[in-house]
Design a protein around this motif. Structure first.
Motif, short mmCIF file in Angstrom:
data_model
loop_
_atom_site.label_atom_id
_atom_site.label_comp_id
_atom_site.label_asym_id
_atom_site.label_seq_id
_atom_site.Cartn_x
_atom_site.Cartn_y
_atom_site.Cartn_z
N TRP A 1 -0.41 0.63 0.72
CA TRP A 1 0.05 1.12 2.03
C TRP A 1 -0.41 0.08 3.03
CZ3 TRP A 1 -1.74 2.00 6.86
CH2 TRP A 1 -0.92 2.74 7.72
N ASP A 2 0.53 -0.61 3.66
CA ASP A 2 0.21 -1.69 4.59
C ASP A 2 0.77 -1.35 5.96
OD1 ASP A 2 -0.19 -4.01 6.01
OD2 ASP A 2 0.81 -5.32 4.56
N GLU B 1 9.97 -0.36 2.10
CA GLU B 1 9.33 0.36 1.01
C GLU B 1 9.90 -0.01 -0.36
OE1 GLU B 1 8.46 4.26 3.81
OE2 GLU B 1 10.13 4.33 2.41
N GLU B 2 9.04 0.13 -1.36
CA GLU B 2 9.45 0.01 -2.76
C GLU B 2 9.06 1.31 -3.45
OE1 GLU B 2 7.71 -3.43 -4.60
OE2 GLU B 2 8.26 -4.72 -2.92
N TYR B 3 9.97 1.78 -4.29
CA TYR B 3 9.75 3.03 -5.01
C TYR B 3 9.89 2.78 -6.50
CZ TYR B 3 11.67 4.23 -0.40
OH TYR B 3 11.96 4.28 0.94
N VAL B 4 9.27 3.66 -7.27
CA VAL B 4 9.40 3.61 -8.72
C VAL B 4 9.49 5.05 -9.23
CG1 VAL B 4 6.89 3.49 -9.09
CG2 VAL B 4 8.45 2.61 -10.82
N ARG B 5 10.32 5.23 -10.26
CA ARG B 5 10.42 6.55 -10.88
C ARG B 5 9.39 6.62 -12.01
NH1 ARG B 5 15.90 8.77 -11.39
NH2 ARG B 5 16.45 6.62 -11.86
N VAL B 6 8.51 7.61 -11.92
CA VAL B 6 7.47 7.82 -12.93
C VAL B 6 7.66 9.22 -13.50
CG1 VAL B 6 4.99 7.95 -13.35
CG2 VAL B 6 5.88 6.32 -11.67
N ASN C 1 5.06 0.53 -2.82
CA ASN C 1 4.59 -0.24 -1.67
C ASN C 1 5.25 0.31 -0.41
OD1 ASN C 1 2.96 -2.42 -2.88
ND2 ASN C 1 4.89 -2.96 -3.86
N LEU C 2 4.45 0.45 0.62
CA LEU C 2 4.95 0.87 1.93
C LEU C 2 4.38 -0.09 2.95
CD1 LEU C 2 5.02 4.44 3.40
CD2 LEU C 2 4.08 2.52 4.70
N LYS C 3 5.25 -0.74 3.71
CA LYS C 3 4.84 -1.67 4.75
C LYS C 3 5.41 -1.20 6.08
CE LYS C 3 5.03 -6.55 6.14
NZ LYS C 3 3.83 -6.46 6.89
#
Length: 154
Positions: free
Chosen positions: A49-50, A120-125, A133-135
């Motif tokens: 988180w940036d 933002e970057e998202y991933v499915r888990v 990632n959130l900027k």
């Protein structure tokens, strides 16, 4: 159009909708006095988180620890996010959002307007979309009574 094409398009639409709900939960937790546990639960274990001028936190525990103190800095906030651009690629995705936020700075008990951009970057888990990632890039944080022309950052 083949059935496979329709299924692929439907999957992307459903993924975009799930990512929008993820973002809505993030905003709701932030607006609930920065619920640190709730916010952290939306991020993968090695997330970042940036917040730029607001600070930076690495890992889910680091993000939780960062937000534990957020209500002491911002006792009131309303996160209004808009204009999402979401691109899905299988189990990963990216998003751009704009933020407009009325809030209260605890220091001086000041009403402030804020504007920023989220990248933002998202991933499915395990079938669930999460933040990787959130900027946050700030455009302005200005006193309510002065506006961004007189005082862009406070």
């Amino acid at each position: 159009m083949s059935l496979e094409d329709i299924e692929r398009r439907l999957r992307i639409l459903e993924d975009v909708d799930e990512i929008k709900r993820l973002k809505a939960r993030y905003c709701a937790y932030c607006d609930d006095h920065y619920d640190a546990d709730g916010i952290a639960s939306l991020f993968v274990e090695d997330a970042i988180w940036d917040g730029g001028i607001r600070g930076r936190a690495e890992g889910r525990d680091g993000i939780r620890n960062f937000f534990v103190n957020a209500p002491n800095r911002l006792p009131f906030a309303v996160h209004m996010v808009m204009n999402p651009i979401i691109e899905v690629n299988g189990d990963t995705a990216t998003g751009i959002w704009y933020l407009f936020q009325p809030c209260t700075y605890a220091d001086g008990d000041r009403a402030v307007w804020g504007s920023a951009r989220y990248d933002e970057e998202y991933v499915r888990v395990d079938g669930v979309w999460m933040f990787k990632n959130l900027k946050l890039t700030s455009n302005f944080w200005t006193p309510f009574d002065q506006g961004w022309v007189e005082a862009q950052f406070v």
